[in-house]
Design a protein around this motif. Structure first.
Motif, PDB file in Angstrom:
ATOM      1  N   GLN A  88       0.887  -1.306   0.142  1.00  0.00           N
ATOM      2  CA  GLN A  88      -0.034  -0.057  -0.013  1.00  0.00           C
ATOM      3  C   GLN A  88       0.866   1.284  -0.060  1.00  0.00           C
ATOM      4  O   GLN A  88       0.770   2.078   0.924  1.00  0.00           O
ATOM      5  N   PRO A  89       1.741   1.543  -1.153  1.00  0.00           N
ATOM      6  CA  PRO A  89       2.533   2.576  -1.136  1.00  0.00           C
ATOM      7  C   PRO A  89       1.968   3.974  -0.962  1.00  0.00           C
ATOM      8  O   PRO A  89       2.363   4.912  -0.166  1.00  0.00           O
ATOM      9  N   ALA A  90       0.727   4.076  -1.746  1.00  0.00           N
ATOM     10  CA  ALA A  90       0.042   5.487  -1.806  1.00  0.00           C
ATOM     11  C   ALA A  90      -0.349   5.831  -0.390  1.00  0.00           C
ATOM     12  O   ALA A  90      -0.267   6.961   0.056  1.00  0.00           O
ATOM     13  N   THR A  91      -0.868   4.749   0.267  1.00  0.00           N
ATOM     14  CA  THR A  91      -1.673   5.039   1.658  1.00  0.00           C
ATOM     15  C   THR A  91      -0.465   5.431   2.716  1.00  0.00           C
ATOM     16  O   THR A  91      -0.561   6.260   3.543  1.00  0.00           O
ATOM     17  N   LYS A  92       0.595   4.595   2.766  1.00  0.00           N
ATOM     18  CA  LYS A  92       1.898   4.908   3.549  1.00  0.00           C
ATOM     19  C   LYS A  92       2.479   6.385   3.178  1.00  0.00           C
ATOM     20  O   LYS A  92       2.699   7.019   4.310  1.00  0.00           O
ATOM     21  N   ALA A  93       2.436   6.572   1.966  1.00  0.00           N
ATOM     22  CA  ALA A  93       2.885   7.944   1.372  1.00  0.00           C
ATOM     23  C   ALA A  93       2.207   8.908   2.089  1.00  0.00           C
ATOM     24  O   ALA A  93       2.684   9.858   2.536  1.00  0.00           O
ATOM     25  N   LEU A  94       0.873   8.728   1.864  1.00  0.00           N
ATOM     26  CA  LEU A  94      -0.229   9.788   2.459  1.00  0.00           C
ATOM     27  C   LEU A  94      -0.105   9.881   3.858  1.00  0.00           C
ATOM     28  O   LEU A  94      -0.151  11.197   4.206  1.00  0.00           O
ATOM     29  N   PHE A  95      -0.113   8.862   4.642  1.00  0.00           N
ATOM     30  CA  PHE A  95       0.418   8.968   5.939  1.00  0.00           C
ATOM     31  C   PHE A  95       1.588   9.845   6.288  1.00  0.00           C
ATOM     32  O   PHE A  95       1.693  10.576   7.191  1.00  0.00           O
ATOM     33  N   ALA A  96       2.778   9.597   5.651  1.00  0.00           N
ATOM     34  CA  ALA A  96       3.832  10.018   5.795  1.00  0.00           C
ATOM     35  C   ALA A  96       4.068  11.530   5.447  1.00  0.00           C
ATOM     36  O   ALA A  96       4.528  12.407   6.282  1.00  0.00           O
ATOM     37  N   VAL A  97       3.246  11.974   4.442  1.00  0.00           N
ATOM     38  CA  VAL A  97       3.214  13.482   4.044  1.00  0.00           C
ATOM     39  C   VAL A  97       1.980  14.216   5.223  1.00  0.00           C
ATOM     40  O   VAL A  97       2.515  15.186   5.677  1.00  0.00           O
ATOM     41  N   SER A  98       1.133  13.509   5.550  1.00  0.00           N
ATOM     42  CA  SER A  98       0.313  14.094   6.604  1.00  0.00           C
ATOM     43  C   SER A  98       1.110  14.369   7.863  1.00  0.00           C
ATOM     44  O   SER A  98       1.056  15.447   8.444  1.00  0.00           O
TER      45      SER A  98
END
Length: 182
Positions: A88-98
């Motif tokens: 789930q790279p997009a979800t993990k990246a979205l969390f990291a960006v948040s």
């Protein structure tokens, strides 16, 4: 050689002016900016500052651009730190960006306040200049959200799938822009 030295002096002085403006805002808030006070802080005359910035509004716009770009740079680094082969790279990246967004806001409260907080009396941000810089951060989030929706990593609850007609065209137009940029 002399031209390069002159450019270096202009850049260094511009940075000193911006640093003094940030200090003044920390002391007095965003509405506390004044050319005379900035000039006094760096031992210049107020008219001399106009060589570097055409007006107080020009200086404020530069500070806003610096803040938006620093925040966007931070978000892009956070996005790029997530391995693309992760589950789930997009979800993990979205969390990291948040988390990076929050950390940047906490670490830079005056910059955050300048771009999202209290308006500065009589200052109107030139949209043609500031909107592209402001959009960089939003685009990081939007691209990741779009990617998560497209790959099925993120599911929208049925109750939230209906978009009110009043904003449907705007949102769809923005997502078309994001899709075509992929």
């Amino acid at each position: 050689m002399a031209r390069k030295r002159r450019e270096d002096v202009i850049e260094a002085t511009s940075e000193r002016i911006k640093a003094a403006a940030w200090t003044l805002m920390h002391e007095r808030g965003t509405a506390g900016l004044a050319i005379r006070e900035i000039a006094r802080a760096i031992d210049m005359t107020a008219p001399a500052l106009y060589y570097y910035f055409a007006s107080l509004d020009d200086l404020i716009t530069t500070l806003i651009l610096d803040a938006f770009n620093a925040m966007a740079d931070t978000l892009e680094v956070a996005r790029d730190s997530v391995p693309t082969d992760a589950k789930q790279p997009a979800t993990k990246a979205l969390f990291a960006v948040s988390m990076a967004y929050r950390a940047w806001a906490v670490a830079n409260p005056m910059a955050f306040q300048l771009i999202y907080g209290n308006p500065i009396p009589s200052y109107v941000a030139p949209a043609a200049i500031t909107v592209p810089a402001a959009s960089r951060s939003g685009e990081v989030f939007t691209r990741l959200l779009w990617q998560a929706l497209k790959t099925g990593e993120f599911q929208v609850a049925a109750a939230y799938r209906e978009i009110p007609a009043s904003i449907r065209a705007h949102i769809l137009g923005y997502f078309v822009h994001i899709q075509t940029a992929d």
